[in-house]
Design an enzyme around this catalytic site. Structure first.
Site, PDB file in Angstrom:
ATOM      1  N   HIS A 176       0.826  -1.205   0.000  1.00 37.27           N
ATOM      2  CA  HIS A 176       0.000   0.000   0.000  1.00 37.27           C
ATOM      3  C   HIS A 176       0.861   1.256   0.000  1.00 37.27           C
ATOM      4  O   HIS A 176       1.901   1.312   0.665  1.00 37.27           O
ATOM      5  CB  HIS A 176      -0.900   0.024   1.234  1.00 37.27           C
ATOM      6  CG  HIS A 176      -2.138  -0.795   1.100  1.00 37.27           C
ATOM      7  ND1 HIS A 176      -3.010  -0.679   0.035  1.00 37.27           N
ATOM      8  CD2 HIS A 176      -2.680  -1.745   1.919  1.00 37.27           C
ATOM      9  CE1 HIS A 176      -4.025  -1.519   0.209  1.00 37.27           C
ATOM     10  NE2 HIS A 176      -3.848  -2.183   1.327  1.00 37.27           N
ATOM     11  N   CYS A 250       0.397   1.974  -5.778  1.00 37.47           N
ATOM     12  CA  CYS A 250      -0.516   2.843  -6.515  1.00 37.47           C
ATOM     13  C   CYS A 250       0.076   4.239  -6.697  1.00 37.47           C
ATOM     14  O   CYS A 250       0.868   4.708  -5.888  1.00 37.47           O
ATOM     15  CB  CYS A 250      -1.847   2.966  -5.791  1.00 37.47           C
ATOM     16  SG  CYS A 250      -2.831   1.465  -5.820  1.00 37.47           S
ATOM     17  N   ARG A 259      -0.026   2.545 -11.594  1.00 40.97           N
ATOM     18  CA  ARG A 259       0.949   1.860 -10.756  1.00 40.97           C
ATOM     19  C   ARG A 259       2.328   2.508 -10.913  1.00 40.97           C
ATOM     20  O   ARG A 259       2.729   2.909 -12.013  1.00 40.97           O
ATOM     21  CB  ARG A 259       1.049   0.369 -11.127  1.00 40.97           C
ATOM     22  CG  ARG A 259      -0.247  -0.402 -10.905  1.00 40.97           C
ATOM     23  CD  ARG A 259      -0.610  -0.491  -9.436  1.00 40.97           C
ATOM     24  NE  ARG A 259      -1.853  -1.236  -9.232  1.00 40.97           N
ATOM     25  CZ  ARG A 259      -3.035  -0.670  -9.159  1.00 40.97           C
ATOM     26  NH1 ARG A 259      -3.153   0.640  -9.291  1.00 40.97           N
ATOM     27  NH2 ARG A 259      -4.110  -1.395  -8.953  1.00 40.97           N
TER      28      ARG A 259
END
Length: 268
Positions: A176, A250, A259
Protein backbone atom coordinates in the site's frame (compact mmCIF):
# COMPACT_ATOMS: atom_id res chain seq x y z
CA UNK A 1 -64.08 44.47 11.21
CA UNK A 2 -64.09 41.41 9.09
CA UNK A 3 -61.30 42.87 6.93
CA UNK A 4 -59.23 43.66 10.02
CA UNK A 5 -59.50 40.08 11.22
CA UNK A 6 -58.50 38.81 7.78
CA UNK A 7 -55.29 40.87 7.83
CA UNK A 8 -54.25 39.53 11.22
CA UNK A 9 -54.85 35.94 10.19
CA UNK A 10 -52.77 36.42 7.00
CA UNK A 11 -49.95 37.91 9.02
CA UNK A 12 -49.89 34.95 11.36
CA UNK A 13 -49.89 32.54 8.42
CA UNK A 14 -46.94 34.30 6.84
CA UNK A 15 -45.04 34.23 10.14
CA UNK A 16 -45.81 30.55 10.64
CA UNK A 17 -44.56 29.74 7.17
CA UNK A 18 -41.40 31.73 7.80
CA UNK A 19 -40.85 29.97 11.11
CA UNK A 20 -41.42 26.61 9.45
CA UNK A 21 -38.90 27.43 6.72
CA UNK A 22 -36.33 28.50 9.31
CA UNK A 23 -36.93 25.23 11.18
CA UNK A 24 -36.41 23.19 8.04
CA UNK A 25 -33.22 25.07 7.18
CA UNK A 26 -31.93 24.65 10.73
CA UNK A 27 -32.66 20.93 10.70
CA UNK A 28 -30.96 20.63 7.33
CA UNK A 29 -27.90 22.45 8.63
CA UNK A 30 -27.74 20.20 11.69
CA UNK A 31 -28.03 17.12 9.49
CA UNK A 32 -25.28 18.40 7.18
CA UNK A 33 -22.97 19.07 10.13
CA UNK A 34 -23.70 15.63 11.60
CA UNK A 35 -23.02 13.87 8.30
CA UNK A 36 -19.84 15.91 7.90
CA UNK A 37 -18.62 14.92 11.34
CA UNK A 38 -19.37 11.25 10.66
CA UNK A 39 -17.52 11.38 7.32
CA UNK A 40 -14.59 13.14 8.98
CA UNK A 41 -14.43 10.46 11.66
CA UNK A 42 -14.49 7.74 9.01
CA UNK A 43 -11.66 9.46 7.13
CA UNK A 44 -9.64 9.82 10.32
CA UNK A 45 -10.24 6.15 11.12
CA UNK A 46 -9.26 5.02 7.61
CA UNK A 47 -6.30 7.32 7.01
CA UNK A 48 -4.87 7.67 10.50
CA UNK A 49 -6.03 5.00 12.94
CA UNK A 50 -5.95 1.95 10.66
CA UNK A 51 -2.62 3.23 9.38
CA UNK A 52 -1.16 3.34 12.89
CA UNK A 53 -2.61 -0.05 13.78
CA UNK A 54 -1.23 -1.75 10.66
CA UNK A 55 2.18 -0.09 10.97
CA UNK A 56 2.51 -1.11 14.62
CA UNK A 57 1.40 -4.69 13.93
CA UNK A 58 3.81 -4.94 11.00
CA UNK A 59 6.72 -3.82 13.18
CA UNK A 60 5.69 -6.39 15.80
CA UNK A 61 5.85 -9.02 13.06
CA UNK A 62 9.33 -7.85 12.01
CA UNK A 63 10.55 -8.21 15.62
CA UNK A 64 8.89 -11.63 15.90
CA UNK A 65 10.70 -12.84 12.78
CA UNK A 66 14.00 -11.45 14.05
CA UNK A 67 13.52 -13.24 17.38
CA UNK A 68 12.73 -16.48 15.58
CA UNK A 69 15.91 -16.08 13.53
CA UNK A 70 18.02 -15.34 16.61
CA UNK A 71 20.11 -18.49 16.25
CA UNK A 72 20.42 -18.01 12.48
CA UNK A 73 21.41 -14.40 11.70
CA UNK A 74 21.21 -13.42 8.04
CA UNK A 75 24.26 -14.38 5.98
CA UNK A 76 25.21 -12.46 2.85
CA UNK A 77 26.90 -15.43 1.18
CA UNK A 78 25.73 -17.12 -2.03
CA UNK A 79 22.12 -18.33 -2.12
CA UNK A 80 21.38 -21.93 -1.08
CA UNK A 81 21.02 -24.62 -3.74
CA UNK A 82 17.26 -24.89 -3.23
CA UNK A 83 15.14 -21.78 -3.93
CA UNK A 84 13.11 -20.34 -1.04
CA UNK A 85 9.42 -21.23 -0.59
CA UNK A 86 7.01 -19.96 -3.23
CA UNK A 87 3.30 -19.16 -3.19
CA UNK A 88 0.60 -21.11 -5.05
CA UNK A 89 -0.61 -20.05 -8.49
CA UNK A 90 -4.14 -18.55 -8.34
CA UNK A 91 -5.07 -15.80 -10.84
CA UNK A 92 -3.39 -12.58 -9.79
CA UNK A 93 -5.79 -9.94 -8.44
CA UNK A 94 -5.05 -6.24 -8.58
CA UNK A 95 -3.90 -5.73 -4.99
CA UNK A 96 -3.87 -1.98 -4.58
CA UNK A 97 -7.40 -0.80 -5.17
CA UNK A 98 -9.09 1.38 -2.56
CA UNK A 99 -10.94 -0.53 0.18
CA UNK A 100 -14.31 0.78 -1.01
CA UNK A 101 -14.30 -0.97 -4.37
CA UNK A 102 -12.37 -3.92 -5.86
CA UNK A 103 -10.34 -3.55 -9.04
CA UNK A 104 -10.84 -5.94 -11.93
CA UNK A 105 -8.65 -9.00 -12.05
CA UNK A 106 -5.24 -8.87 -13.67
CA UNK A 107 -3.93 -11.80 -15.64
CA UNK A 108 -0.79 -13.39 -14.22
CA UNK A 109 2.48 -14.03 -16.04
CA UNK A 110 3.71 -17.58 -16.32
CA UNK A 111 5.08 -18.86 -12.99
CA UNK A 112 8.84 -19.21 -12.72
CA UNK A 113 9.64 -22.30 -10.66
CA UNK A 114 12.78 -24.31 -10.20
CA UNK A 115 13.61 -27.88 -9.24
CA UNK A 116 13.39 -28.48 -5.50
CA UNK A 117 11.07 -25.53 -4.96
CA UNK A 118 8.71 -25.78 -1.98
CA UNK A 119 5.32 -24.21 -1.26
CA UNK A 120 5.49 -24.95 2.46
CA UNK A 121 4.92 -21.32 3.48
CA UNK A 122 1.18 -20.74 3.56
CA UNK A 123 -0.34 -17.76 1.81
CA UNK A 124 -0.53 -14.71 4.05
CA UNK A 125 2.30 -15.90 6.31
CA UNK A 126 5.25 -13.53 6.76
CA UNK A 127 8.52 -15.27 5.92
CA UNK A 128 11.00 -12.43 5.21
CA UNK A 129 11.78 -8.79 5.99
CA UNK A 130 12.32 -6.13 3.33
CA UNK A 131 14.63 -3.32 4.47
CA UNK A 132 15.08 -0.07 2.54
CA UNK A 133 17.82 1.95 4.25
CA UNK A 134 17.13 5.16 2.31
CA UNK A 135 13.56 5.19 3.65
CA UNK A 136 14.33 3.76 7.10
CA UNK A 137 11.84 1.01 6.28
CA UNK A 138 11.63 -2.56 7.58
CA UNK A 139 8.46 -4.38 6.51
CA UNK A 140 7.37 -8.04 6.66
CA UNK A 141 7.06 -9.90 3.38
CA UNK A 142 4.23 -12.42 3.06
CA UNK A 143 3.04 -14.80 0.38
CA UNK A 144 0.26 -13.48 -1.83
CA UNK A 145 -1.28 -10.06 -2.51
CA UNK A 146 -4.67 -10.48 -0.85
CA UNK A 147 -5.73 -7.16 0.66
CA UNK A 148 -7.35 -8.48 3.82
CA UNK A 149 -4.77 -11.08 4.82
CA UNK A 150 -1.60 -9.39 3.56
CA UNK A 151 -1.63 -5.81 2.29
CA UNK A 152 -4.07 -4.33 4.82
CA UNK A 153 -1.83 -5.71 7.59
CA UNK A 154 0.92 -3.36 6.46
CA UNK A 155 2.94 -6.14 4.80
CA UNK A 156 4.58 -6.29 1.41
CA UNK A 157 2.99 -9.13 -0.55
CA UNK A 158 4.79 -11.38 -3.02
CA UNK A 159 2.96 -11.79 -6.31
CA UNK A 160 1.99 -15.43 -6.87
CA UNK A 161 4.19 -17.23 -9.36
CA UNK A 162 7.16 -14.88 -9.08
CA UNK A 163 10.66 -15.95 -8.07
CA UNK A 164 11.79 -16.14 -4.46
CA UNK A 165 14.43 -13.88 -2.88
CA UNK A 166 17.87 -14.46 -4.37
CA UNK A 167 16.57 -16.70 -7.14
CA UNK A 168 16.84 -16.24 -10.89
CA UNK A 169 13.77 -14.41 -12.14
CA UNK A 170 11.72 -11.62 -10.62
CA UNK A 171 10.96 -11.37 -6.89
CA UNK A 172 7.92 -9.07 -7.25
CA UNK A 173 6.21 -7.30 -4.34
CA UNK A 174 3.13 -5.13 -3.85
CA UNK A 175 2.40 -2.76 -0.97
CA UNK A 176 0.00 0.00 0.00
CA UNK A 177 1.05 3.57 -0.66
CA UNK A 178 -1.61 5.11 1.57
CA UNK A 179 -3.45 3.76 4.64
CA UNK A 180 -2.96 0.38 6.32
CA UNK A 181 0.66 0.97 7.24
CA UNK A 182 1.49 2.45 3.82
CA UNK A 183 4.90 0.71 3.62
CA UNK A 184 5.50 1.78 0.00
CA UNK A 185 4.39 5.39 0.39
CA UNK A 186 7.79 6.87 -0.41
CA UNK A 187 9.28 4.40 -2.88
CA UNK A 188 9.05 7.18 -5.46
CA UNK A 189 12.06 8.66 -3.61
CA UNK A 190 14.28 5.70 -4.43
CA UNK A 191 17.14 6.34 -6.82
CA UNK A 192 19.59 4.22 -8.79
CA UNK A 193 22.12 2.68 -6.44
CA UNK A 194 19.85 2.52 -3.37
CA UNK A 195 19.83 -0.83 -1.58
CA UNK A 196 16.82 -3.12 -1.14
CA UNK A 197 17.71 -5.76 1.45
CA UNK A 198 15.70 -8.96 1.93
CA UNK A 199 16.35 -10.98 5.09
CA UNK A 200 15.18 -14.54 5.56
CA UNK A 201 16.10 -17.09 8.19
CA UNK A 202 19.85 -17.43 7.83
CA UNK A 203 20.02 -15.56 4.52
CA UNK A 204 20.40 -11.95 3.34
CA UNK A 205 19.92 -10.83 -0.26
CA UNK A 206 20.90 -7.31 -1.30
CA UNK A 207 19.41 -5.81 -4.44
CA UNK A 208 20.41 -2.48 -5.96
CA UNK A 209 17.81 -0.15 -7.46
CA UNK A 210 18.43 0.21 -11.18
CA UNK A 211 15.31 1.57 -12.88
CA UNK A 212 11.91 3.05 -12.11
CA UNK A 213 8.64 3.50 -13.96
CA UNK A 214 6.70 6.46 -12.64
CA UNK A 215 3.32 5.45 -14.05
CA UNK A 216 1.73 2.51 -15.83
CA UNK A 217 -1.64 0.77 -15.88
CA UNK A 218 -2.73 -1.83 -13.34
CA UNK A 219 -2.85 -4.40 -16.17
CA UNK A 220 0.81 -3.99 -17.12
CA UNK A 221 1.82 -7.53 -16.15
CA UNK A 222 5.15 -7.15 -17.92
CA UNK A 223 6.56 -5.27 -14.93
CA UNK A 224 6.44 -8.45 -12.81
CA UNK A 225 7.49 -10.89 -15.55
CA UNK A 226 10.63 -13.05 -14.99
CA UNK A 227 12.52 -10.50 -17.09
CA UNK A 228 10.62 -7.37 -16.08
CA UNK A 229 9.70 -5.05 -18.93
CA UNK A 230 6.62 -2.87 -19.31
CA UNK A 231 4.23 -3.96 -22.05
CA UNK A 232 2.57 -0.54 -21.91
CA UNK A 233 5.80 1.46 -22.10
CA UNK A 234 8.32 -0.94 -23.67
CA UNK A 235 11.20 1.48 -23.14
CA UNK A 236 11.10 0.71 -19.40
CA UNK A 237 12.51 -2.48 -17.94
CA UNK A 238 15.13 -5.08 -18.76
CA UNK A 239 15.88 -7.41 -21.66
CA UNK A 240 18.29 -9.97 -20.18
CA UNK A 241 17.63 -12.79 -17.68
CA UNK A 242 18.81 -12.13 -14.15
CA UNK A 243 17.79 -11.99 -10.50
CA UNK A 244 15.46 -9.02 -10.11
CA UNK A 245 13.27 -7.41 -7.45
CA UNK A 246 10.18 -5.36 -8.28
CA UNK A 247 8.24 -3.05 -5.96
CA UNK A 248 4.78 -1.92 -7.08
CA UNK A 249 2.29 0.47 -5.53
CA UNK A 250 -0.52 2.84 -6.52
CA UNK A 251 0.00 6.30 -7.97
CA UNK A 252 -0.86 9.12 -7.62
CA UNK A 253 -1.27 9.13 -3.85
CA UNK A 254 -4.76 8.34 -2.53
CA UNK A 255 -5.67 6.89 -5.91
CA UNK A 256 -5.45 3.47 -7.52
CA UNK A 257 -5.63 4.67 -11.12
CA UNK A 258 -2.03 3.84 -12.03
CA UNK A 259 0.95 1.86 -10.76
CA UNK A 260 4.41 3.06 -9.74
CA UNK A 261 7.23 0.55 -10.25
CA UNK A 262 10.77 0.28 -8.86
CA UNK A 263 13.19 -2.37 -10.13
CA UNK A 264 16.46 -3.63 -8.72
CA UNK A 265 19.02 -6.33 -9.48
CA UNK A 266 20.70 -8.77 -7.10
CA UNK A 267 24.16 -7.70 -6.01
CA UNK A 268 26.65 -10.41 -6.92
Amino acid sequence: MRDHIRVVVQGRGRGARRAGLVGVLWAGAELTVTVGVVVLLLVVHQVWWTNRQAAAAAQDQVRALERAWGDHPPDSGPPPSGPPPQPPDPPLPSPLSPPSRPSPAVSEPSPTRSAGESSAVREGAAYAVLRIPRLGLAVPVAQGVDRRTVLDKGYAGQYPGTAGPGAEGNFALAGHRNTHGEPFRYINRLRAGDELIVDMRGRRYTYVVGRTLGETTERDTGVIAPVPRSVVKPGYGYSEPGAYITLTTCTPEYSSKYRLVVWGTLRS
